[in-house]
Scaffold this active site. Structure first.
Site, PDB file in Angstrom:
ATOM      1  N   ASP A  93     -43.262   1.586 -15.728  1.00 47.79           N
ATOM      2  CA  ASP A  93     -41.869   1.918 -15.446  1.00 47.79           C
ATOM      3  C   ASP A  93     -41.584   1.798 -13.964  1.00 47.79           C
ATOM      4  O   ASP A  93     -40.495   1.382 -13.567  1.00 47.79           O
ATOM      5  CB  ASP A  93     -41.567   3.349 -15.919  1.00 47.79           C
ATOM      6  CG  ASP A  93     -41.555   3.421 -17.428  1.00 47.79           C
ATOM      7  OD1 ASP A  93     -42.538   3.889 -18.025  1.00 47.79           O
ATOM      8  OD2 ASP A  93     -40.553   2.951 -18.008  1.00 47.79           O
TER       9      ASP A  93
HETATM   10  C1  LIG Z   1     -42.155  -3.421 -20.245  1.00 47.64           C
HETATM   11  S1  LIG Z   1     -41.542  -1.864 -20.660  1.00 47.64           S
HETATM   12  C2  LIG Z   1     -42.241  -0.787 -19.503  1.00 47.64           C
HETATM   13  C3  LIG Z   1     -42.286   0.651 -19.990  1.00 47.64           C
HETATM   14  O1  LIG Z   1     -41.046   1.091 -20.629  1.00 47.64           O
HETATM   15  C4  LIG Z   1     -41.372   2.008 -21.684  1.00 47.64           C
HETATM   16  O2  LIG Z   1     -40.703   3.252 -21.546  1.00 47.64           O
HETATM   17  P1  LIG Z   1     -39.440   3.630 -22.499  1.00 47.64           P
HETATM   18  O3  LIG Z   1     -39.771   3.176 -23.892  1.00 47.64           O
HETATM   19  O4  LIG Z   1     -39.333   5.136 -22.363  1.00 47.64           O
HETATM   20  O5  LIG Z   1     -38.282   2.887 -21.887  1.00 47.64           O
HETATM   21  C5  LIG Z   1     -42.855   2.248 -21.540  1.00 47.64           C
HETATM   22  O6  LIG Z   1     -43.120   3.241 -20.565  1.00 47.64           O
HETATM   23  C6  LIG Z   1     -43.308   0.888 -21.064  1.00 47.64           C
HETATM   24  O7  LIG Z   1     -44.599   0.875 -20.630  1.00 47.64           O
END
Ligand SMILES: CSC[C@H]1O[C@H](OP(=O)(O)O)[C@H](O)[C@@H]1O
Length: 336
Positions: free
Chosen positions: A246
């Protein structure tokens, strides 16, 4: 063709409502930044790169419908709406990085006296539209580079067993994915024995989204409970762990989905190589270490309920031990 989280054509934007997957595959229209903010905040669209692309495309859709006599009016509107979109979710940096880049670009267009307001509007929308293809191209490069790095660490011809966490595929990006893009490249090279992936409580990105993608692409894979990871690394000869990000701080500390930190610690204990697959747009050079990354906390109902069905006993949520916090943790980058 892998799944598309984002459908954009000639100023029309639709996104796949990921809260309904895998039960229902439904695209919802995005008519402007209010819609963009809502689908990101509610996690109908999620994944660091996808958040930035949907947020910016929602702005492109909105301003494409307007006429601007004055360039300064367009610049002011763009700046205000990009800063609004950043507030939808705090941890992933991609939306902030995109906003900073686009604000700098719109200012350069505003300062160029040879450009009319209409030309400024057209160039700005085109710059946002270019983000889609750039993300896809970045993901393919990440996939190829990551697969090569993993294959260089095993015997020639050896089939590899990968563990990944959360969802980092076509449902988290414009297409193909980051960590899941590495898995796709290993599979295309006929070198993937199996991809193990965690359910990723409480939003269940793994069980609901990664499973959906790997089945769609017919990639050999196994869904595991989050609590299985240590036993898996002890017994299944995992070749490598690959996760997304992230936000990556300038010293390499990485903020990712909750659960990533413990997987990293177990990988270090079992001497399993651990990779973070992320585009440059996920790196925040303005942040020195992970200590400075804002950790997202979400409503406790996202943990205590599944599909509106309570699965955790109600308790006095004022007591610390009963607080349900859905937190991201960052992993200390294990150097060397
Ligand atoms: C390539 S996505 C990176 C990252 O986003 C996801 O979080 P979320 O589903 O809460 O938006 C997850 O942490 C991934 O690793």
């Amino acid at each position: 063709m892998t799944l598309q989280a984002i459908r954009y054509e000639n100023g029309t934007l639709e996104v796949l409502d990921q809260l309904l997957l895998p039960k229902e595959s439904k695209y919802i229209p995005i008519l402007g930044v209010e819609d963009g903010w809502k689908v990101i905040n509610k996690m109908q669209v999620r994944g660091a790169p996808a958040i930035a692309i949907v947020g910016c495309l929602s702005l492109a859709v909105e301003i494409s419908k307007e006429e601007f006599e004055k360039k300064k009016a367009l610049r002011r509107e763009v700046e205000g709406k990009l800063n609004y979109l950043i507030s939808a979710r705090p941890t992933a940096v991609n939306m902030k990085q995109a906003a900073d880049h686009l604000i700098s670009y719109i200012n350069s267009l505003d300062n160029d006296e040879s450009i009319s307001a209409q030309e400024m509007q057209a160039r700005f929308v085109a710059a946002i539209e270019a983000m889609l293809e750039k993300d896809i191209s970045d993901n393919r490069s990440i996939g190829e580079f990551g697969a090569k790095a993993i294959l260089n660490s095993v015997m020639d011809g050896e089939q590899v067993r990968i563990l990944t966490h959360c969802n980092t595929g076509s449902l988290a990006t414009a297409y193909f994915g980051t960590a899941l893009g590495v898995v796709r490249c290993l599979h295309s090279a006929s070198r993937l024995e199996n991809c193990y992936f965690t359910e990723t409580r409480p939003y269940n990105q793994g069980a609901r989204l990664t499973a959906y993608e790997l089945i769609h692409d017919k990639i050999p894979s196994t869904l595991v409970c989050d609590s299985t990871v240590a036993y898996l690394m002890k017994t299944a000869q995992i070749s490598a762990v690959v996760v997304g990000a992230d936000r990556v701080a300038s010293n390499g500390d990485t903020a990712n989905k909750i659960g990533t930190y413990q997987i990293a610690v177990v990988a270090k204990h079992h001497e399993v190589p651990f990779y973070v697959a992320a585009p440059l747009t996920s790196i925040d050079f303005s942040v020195n270490t992970g200590d400075n990354i804002v950790i997202e906390e979400r409503p406790q109902i996202e943990m205590t309920h599944i599909n509106n069905l309570r699965i955790a006993s109600p308790g006095n949520t004022n007591c610390k031990h009963s607080m349900y916090l859905y937190k991201y943790y960052f992993i200390q980058w294990h150097k060397g």
